[in-house]
Enzyme design. Structure first.
Site, mmCIF file in Angstrom:
data_model
loop_
_atom_site.group_PDB
_atom_site.id
_atom_site.type_symbol
_atom_site.label_atom_id
_atom_site.label_comp_id
_atom_site.label_asym_id
_atom_site.label_seq_id
_atom_site.Cartn_x
_atom_site.Cartn_y
_atom_site.Cartn_z
ATOM 1 N N ASN A 89 -21.727 23.933 -32.254
ATOM 2 C CA ASN A 89 -20.503 24.352 -31.533
ATOM 3 C C ASN A 89 -20.690 25.653 -30.747
ATOM 4 O O ASN A 89 -19.918 25.944 -29.839
ATOM 5 C CB ASN A 89 -19.307 24.506 -32.493
ATOM 6 C CG ASN A 89 -18.730 23.205 -32.984
ATOM 7 O OD1 ASN A 89 -18.187 23.116 -34.080
ATOM 8 N ND2 ASN A 89 -18.835 22.156 -32.177
ATOM 9 N N ASP B 106 -12.088 16.325 -36.716
ATOM 10 C CA ASP B 106 -12.464 16.057 -35.328
ATOM 11 C C ASP B 106 -11.268 15.532 -34.530
ATOM 12 O O ASP B 106 -10.373 14.898 -35.096
ATOM 13 C CB ASP B 106 -13.615 15.038 -35.309
ATOM 14 C CG ASP B 106 -14.319 14.987 -33.969
ATOM 15 O OD1 ASP B 106 -14.089 15.872 -33.123
ATOM 16 O OD2 ASP B 106 -15.109 14.052 -33.762
HETATM 17 C C1 FPP Z 1 -13.299 19.402 -33.647
HETATM 18 O O1 FPP Z 1 -12.458 18.926 -32.616
HETATM 19 C C2 FPP Z 1 -12.766 20.634 -34.219
HETATM 20 C C3 FPP Z 1 -13.372 21.860 -34.199
HETATM 21 C C4 FPP Z 1 -14.686 22.092 -33.572
HETATM 22 C C5 FPP Z 1 -12.730 23.063 -34.775
HETATM 23 C C6 FPP Z 1 -11.984 22.868 -36.052
HETATM 24 C C7 FPP Z 1 -11.128 24.052 -36.256
HETATM 25 C C8 FPP Z 1 -9.861 24.052 -36.722
HETATM 26 C C9 FPP Z 1 -9.176 22.832 -37.208
HETATM 27 C C10 FPP Z 1 -9.062 25.291 -36.726
HETATM 28 C C11 FPP Z 1 -9.534 26.397 -37.599
HETATM 29 C C12 FPP Z 1 -9.774 26.020 -38.990
HETATM 30 C C13 FPP Z 1 -9.485 26.761 -40.089
HETATM 31 C C14 FPP Z 1 -10.142 26.354 -41.351
HETATM 32 C C15 FPP Z 1 -8.563 27.915 -40.125
HETATM 33 P P1 FPP Z 1 -13.034 18.838 -31.148
HETATM 34 O O2 FPP Z 1 -12.752 20.110 -30.443
HETATM 35 O O3 FPP Z 1 -14.485 18.443 -31.182
HETATM 36 O O4 FPP Z 1 -12.174 17.651 -30.560
HETATM 37 P P2 FPP Z 1 -12.630 16.567 -29.468
HETATM 38 O O5 FPP Z 1 -13.763 15.801 -30.078
HETATM 39 O O6 FPP Z 1 -11.394 15.740 -29.308
HETATM 40 O O7 FPP Z 1 -13.007 17.330 -28.241
#
Ligand code: FPP
Length: 247
Positions: free
Chosen positions: A69, A21
């Site tokens: 998501n 996250d």
């Molecule tokens: C949460 O941060 C992250 C995600 C919803 C996506 C995770 C994806 C990756 C790390 C990249 C792809 C992964 C692989 C396995 C190739 P957020 O967007 O909720 O952050 P925020 O809470 O700061 O808005």
């Protein structure tokens, strides 16, 4: 002595699950679009996977995209799906060299065709690998998984393949997406949020939780070692008393 050298090799968790996250906040802090954070997040995946392999973690489950998501703006969902396709394409060869086996948990059919195809291809390419099992949770949520399990159990009872008295916690394990995977001993969430967000609710019944303020794109294998070190210094009692554990 490095943190890695300080780890007790007899107490390495078999399975570590991570809620990655903070990508969006990391991007904003760097004056960039959210996608930049996700892109950088792939670097963290690489580092953590390497760390897991170095210390002998057998299963690494990453919460890459939740059922919830899908409600993000379409542009971000599309960008994340594109990033997945790109990362799988670019990394499969190197994962093979590192002996990493890939699998996924989640609602496979809900993923775009291109993601489905790439995943199938990569899982097949890596099927004989015997090192770390990398499990991507994609279009996954625990309530989805448990609902599916209950539906299949009900169908099997109706079809007389099962009797209601066969329903035990071990049987429920078998109907979950994580069938055959041991429960995580350690669950990590980055970015300072202290919640589970519909992740592995059944499987973390006795997991140790490690919450860190580090944003996912800043998280490296050193942070993983820190989390494992912290885990190793906890007393896991599974409902027993401390005295029972010590003796
Ligand atoms: C949460 O941060 C992250 C995600 C919803 C996506 C995770 C994806 C990756 C790390 C990249 C792809 C992964 C692989 C396995 C190739 P957020 O967007 O909720 O952050 P925020 O809470 O700061 O808005």
């Amino acid at each position: 002595m490095t943190l890695k050298e300080k780890l007790n090799t007899d107490k390495i968790p078999q399975h570590v699950a991570i809620i990655m996250d903070g990508n969006g906040r990391w991007a904003a802090m760097h004056g960039n679009e959210r996608f930049f954070g996700h892109e950088q997040g792939v670097e963290s995946v690489r580092s953590v996977l390497e760390g897991a392999s170095e210390i002998g973690i057998k299963y690494l489950t990453l919460y890459a995209f939740s059922t919830e998501n899908w409600s993000r703006p379409k542009a971000e969902v599309d960008a994340l799906m594109g990033l997945l396709v790109h990362a799988i394409n670019a990394e499969t060869e190197s994962l093979k060299k590192k002996n990493v086996k890939l699998s996924m948990i989640g609602d496979f059919d809900s993923l775009p065709d291109e993601v489905q195809q790439k995943l199938e291809w990569s899982i097949n390419e890596l099927k004989d690998c015997t090192g770390v099992n990398l499990i991507l949770a994609l279009s996954y949520s625990s309530k989805w998984e448990i609902t599916e399990a209950i539906r299949k159990i009900a169908e099997d009872v109706q079809a007389q393949k099962l009797k209601t008295e066969d329903i035990t916690k071990e049987l429920i394990d078998k109907y979950l997406a994580t069938n055959g995977i041991p429960d995580p001993e350690l669950l990590i969430r980055t970015s300072g949020e202290n919640r589970l967000s519909n992740f592995l609710l059944w499987q973390v019944a006795y997991s140790e939780f490690y919450f860190t303020p580090v944003l996912w794109p800043d998280f490296t294998k050193e942070h993983l070692f820190e989390a494992v070190y912290d885990y190793q210094n906890r007393e896991r009692r599974f409902g027993k008393t401390s005295q029972q554990i010590v003796s």
